[in-house]
Design a protein around this motif. Structure first.
Motif, PDB file in Angstrom:
ATOM      1  N   VAL A 100      -1.659  -8.550 -40.817  1.00  0.00           N
ATOM      2  CA  VAL A 100      -2.441  -9.584 -40.159  1.00  0.00           C
ATOM      3  C   VAL A 100      -3.757  -9.073 -39.889  1.00  0.00           C
ATOM      4  CG1 VAL A 100      -2.646 -11.227 -38.262  1.00  0.00           C
ATOM      5  CG2 VAL A 100      -0.135 -10.490 -38.992  1.00  0.00           C
ATOM      6  N   PHE A 133       2.011 -11.910 -32.539  1.00  0.00           N
ATOM      7  CA  PHE A 133       2.048 -12.648 -33.488  1.00  0.00           C
ATOM      8  C   PHE A 133       3.456 -12.748 -33.925  1.00  0.00           C
ATOM      9  CE2 PHE A 133      -1.993 -10.388 -34.183  1.00  0.00           C
ATOM     10  CZ  PHE A 133      -2.774 -11.318 -34.649  1.00  0.00           C
ATOM     11  N   TYR A 155      -3.313 -13.784 -43.075  1.00  0.00           N
ATOM     12  CA  TYR A 155      -2.081 -12.509 -43.214  1.00  0.00           C
ATOM     13  C   TYR A 155      -1.803 -12.681 -44.733  1.00  0.00           C
ATOM     14  CZ  TYR A 155       0.787 -16.902 -42.947  1.00  0.00           C
ATOM     15  OH  TYR A 155       1.166 -18.017 -42.991  1.00  0.00           O
ATOM     16  N   THR A 207      -5.460 -11.598 -46.510  1.00  0.00           N
ATOM     17  CA  THR A 207      -6.093 -11.367 -45.421  1.00  0.00           C
ATOM     18  C   THR A 207      -7.821 -11.318 -45.651  1.00  0.00           C
ATOM     19  OG1 THR A 207      -6.088  -8.848 -45.744  1.00  0.00           O
ATOM     20  CG2 THR A 207      -4.416  -9.820 -44.288  1.00  0.00           C
ATOM     21  N   TRP A 212      -7.031 -10.039 -37.963  1.00  0.00           N
ATOM     22  CA  TRP A 212      -7.392 -10.855 -36.836  1.00  0.00           C
ATOM     23  C   TRP A 212      -8.900 -10.502 -36.394  1.00  0.00           C
ATOM     24  CZ3 TRP A 212      -8.619  -8.118 -32.848  1.00  0.00           C
ATOM     25  CH2 TRP A 212      -8.336  -6.736 -32.729  1.00  0.00           C
TER      26      TRP A 212
END
Length: 673
Positions: free
Chosen positions: A571, A554, A527, A460, A573
């Motif tokens: 994740v 997701f 991720y 990430t 984002w």
């Protein structure tokens, strides 16, 4: 007094009266002979045809003038009657002696007797009169036909003519007939400038006269300054317009004249009255008496187009201008057995600090060390892409599709690199120049020597602080791991970011977010995975979408329940709302097993020169990530989609492996420079 004497006296008086009458200049007493023509005058036009004004009298043009002293000898005999009177009176007979032998007038010079003229370009002049004169500036006829040579100095466009319409063949010489002293010619020229007329003849002093050719009325408007090459959205240098006559002479307008500004179809030009392009206009004006006006412009669509300037009643002026596209695109291939490739950008970027890029890869390779590719913008004209394992000669080729985006303002990009110096779950990356977190997002790609796509090479990326990016792994990073990072600060954008909870099943929703306009927004994510084996690609290939203004979704495995062996730990984002700086269209793209390419039609056309197309998942193969049902090994090419905008209304998605069903959340993003 005798009768004879009286008669003699009367006869003498009569002769005296006659002599007095003959002595009066300009007498119109009705006598015959030369005295009829000798009327008083001051200039030639007071005399009848064939006569000139000399010494205050109208005299025949070819008649010599008695200017000498009386050198003749009176040798005549007295033919009169003898003096019969007692007073010894004078002889009344006529003089039969030889004539007066004084000198005849001869020309010595040429003179322009008509005044200097100002003539409009292209027009025929009034009469130009050239005269042969003596040393006293008096008209003097030539004894024989004489050739006068004519030249125009200082203006090569001037020619002479024998008629008042300046038609027929031009002439460089004309003749003065014997007994005449004058020549009339005409001239015409097209260059608005001075001209010195010159007349020359053998034996005579030459004559010159300065005349002027002025511009004709304006007939065209021309672009005076040169063509320009500008980045899309960049303000031009000043463009000068000039009014000219039909012969190219600068010609001011007599009254204020408006010029309408426009661009060729598809040019998307805007026009402005001031430097910096702050005040938009649709026309500019030539003020009365002016021959120049100016404007500025900028364009949003890349390409070469004409600007068009039109004054009422005159032909339009055009000039070709080049607008560099916001988005450049291209493909290159990391060849069989090679470890790197340099992709050439054409045209070159202008400023790396104002340029970011996206890319996607396509391969049929199941080994992470040869299939994971990272790319970096290495110069104004090159993108360099590398992989970790190469040199054996059997590393499969990788197709790379790249897109750059450059904006003249409101964009600042820092290009960074990170590597795993020491095995750890965190790689901190310093940002040299602090950014505003509220309008900054990250673009990343990576390569590694890992045997599996999973816990030590899937990561990430997180903007931790204005001067710090963090890369997180589920396990210690692979020692050969290298990432390229672009820190993109986009003025006018609004970025929200976060971490999701782990994905244990096939879906993880993120809800309750502040609302955004999905028509101006895009999603990017990275991720972490707990995967340790290469048996199931589908549990580590993730798709993310903006499912609503406040929700993200997701998914993995294309909702296949078998793709849940290893969890996706988190994740990271970033949801970017570009506001007025971009416009987005989103598409759920599905490719069935056995299909390697599909085409998507856009409901609304876009400008390809300023439009990016990409998937929301990024890291291993650029911005290409989607999910897949493929449950075999780590054949990442089955879930990476290469996005290509093929027309204003269509894009394609292709992949390196047709195994399994794959899905992407694809975004078509048109930027506003």
């Amino acid at each position: 007094m005798s009768q004879f004497s009286r008669l003699q006296m009367l006869s003498g008086l009569a002769w005296l009266v006659l002599a007095m009458l003959l002595s009066v200049q300009g007498c119109d007493c009705g006598s015959t002979g030369a005295d009829v023509r000798r009327y008083a005058c001051t200039q030639d036009n007071e005399c009848t045809s064939g006569f000139l004004c000399r010494d205050g009298e109208c005299q025949p043009e070819g008649e010599p003038v008695d200017a000498g002293t009386d050198a003749g000898t009176d040798a005549g005999t007295d033919a009169g009657r003898p003096d019969a009177g007692p007073d010894g009176g004078t002889d009344g007979g006529t003089d039969g002696g030889t004539p007066d032998a004084g000198p005849t007038i001869r020309p010595t010079r040429l003179t322009f007797t008509s005044p200097p003229q100002t003539v409009a370009a292209g027009q025929c002049s009034a009469a130009v009169v050239i005269e042969t004169q003596d040393s006293t500036n008096t008209a003097a006829p030539v004894a024989a036909q004489t050739t006068i040579n004519l030249t125009a100095q200082g203006n090569s466009t001037v020619a002479f003519y024998s008629n008042a319409t300046c038609t027929g063949a031009a002439t460089s010489s004309e003749t003065v007939a014997a007994g005449s002293s004058r020549l009339t010619v005409y001239f015409r020229g097209t260059a608005a400038q001075g001209v010195r007329l010159s007349a020359a003849a053998t034996g005579l002093t030459s004559a010159t006269q300065d005349n002027t050719l002025s511009p004709a009325p304006p007939s065209v408007v021309a672009v005076l300054t040169g063509s320009q090459t500008l980045p899309a959205g960049g303000c031009s240098s000043r463009v000068d317009l000039e009014s000219r006559d039909a012969y190219g002479n600068v010609s001011p307008f007599s009254a204020a004249t408006a010029v309408t500004l426009g661009g060729a179809d598809g040019s998307d030009f805007l026009f402005f009255s001031n430097a910096g392009c702050a005040t938009q206009v649709s026309q500019v004006v030539f003020t009365a008496g002016a021959s120049q006006t100016s404007f500025y412009f900028k364009g949003r669509t890349g390409g070469t187009f004409n600007i068009v300037a039109t004054a009422s009643g005159l032909p339009s002026a055009t000039q070709s201008e080049t607008i560099l596209p916001v988005v450049r695109t291209g493909t290159c291939t990391l060849g069989l057995g090679l470890g790197s490739v340099t992709c050439t950008i054409t045209p070159a970027q202008l400023d790396l600090s104002k340029t970011f890029f996206m890319f996607q890869t396509s391969s049929n390779d199941a080994d992470p060390d040869t299939a994971s590719v990272r790319c970096a913008l290495t110069s104004l004209s090159t993108i360099t892409c590398t992989r970790n394992d190469f040199g054996d000669g059997d590393e499969p080729p990788v197709l790379i599709r790249w897109q750059t985006a450059e904006l003249v303002s409101g964009l600042r990009v820092q290009h960074l690199e990170a590597d795993c110096d020491e095995p750890d779950t965190l790689i901190p990356v310093s940002i040299p120049s602090a950014v505003n977190e509220e309008n900054t997002f990250l673009l990343v790609s990576s390569e590694s020597d890992a045997a599996v796509f999973g816990k030590n090479n899937l990561f990430t990326a997180w903007l931790e602080a204005p001067n710090l990016v963090e890369l997180w792994f589920h396990n210690d990073c692979d020692t050969e791991f290298v990432a390229s990072i672009q820190v993109v600060e986009f003025t006018g954008a609004s970025v929200t970011r976060g971490f999701s909870q782990p994905i244990f099943g096939t879906t993880r929703n993120v809800v309750g977010l502040s609302p955004v306009n999905t028509d101006t927004s895009a999603l990017l994510f990275t991720y972490e995975s707990m995967a340790e084996e290469d048996e199931l690609l589908c549990d580590r290939a993730v798709r993310g979408e903006l499912s609503s203004a406040t929700t993200l979704a997701f998914t993995r495995g294309s909702s296949a329940n078998a793709c849940t062996e290893y969890p996706v730990e988190a994740v990271s984002w970033e949801r970017i709302d570009f506001g007025s700086r971009a416009w987005a269209q989103h598409f759920a793209v599905t490719m069935a097993s056995g299909t390697a390419s599909t085409s998507v039609t856009l409901p609304e056309a876009v400008d390809p020169t300023r439009t990016l197309v990409f998937a929301s998942g990024q890291a291993v193969g650029g911005q290409a990530g989607g999910d897949s049902t493929y449950a075999g090994d780590d054949l990442i090419g089955a879930s990476l989609g290469v996005h290509t905008l093929t027309s204003p209304t269509r894009f394609t998605v292709s992949r390196g492996s047709a195994l399994g069903t794959a899905r992407w959340y694809s975004t078509v993003l048109q930027l506003e420079p």
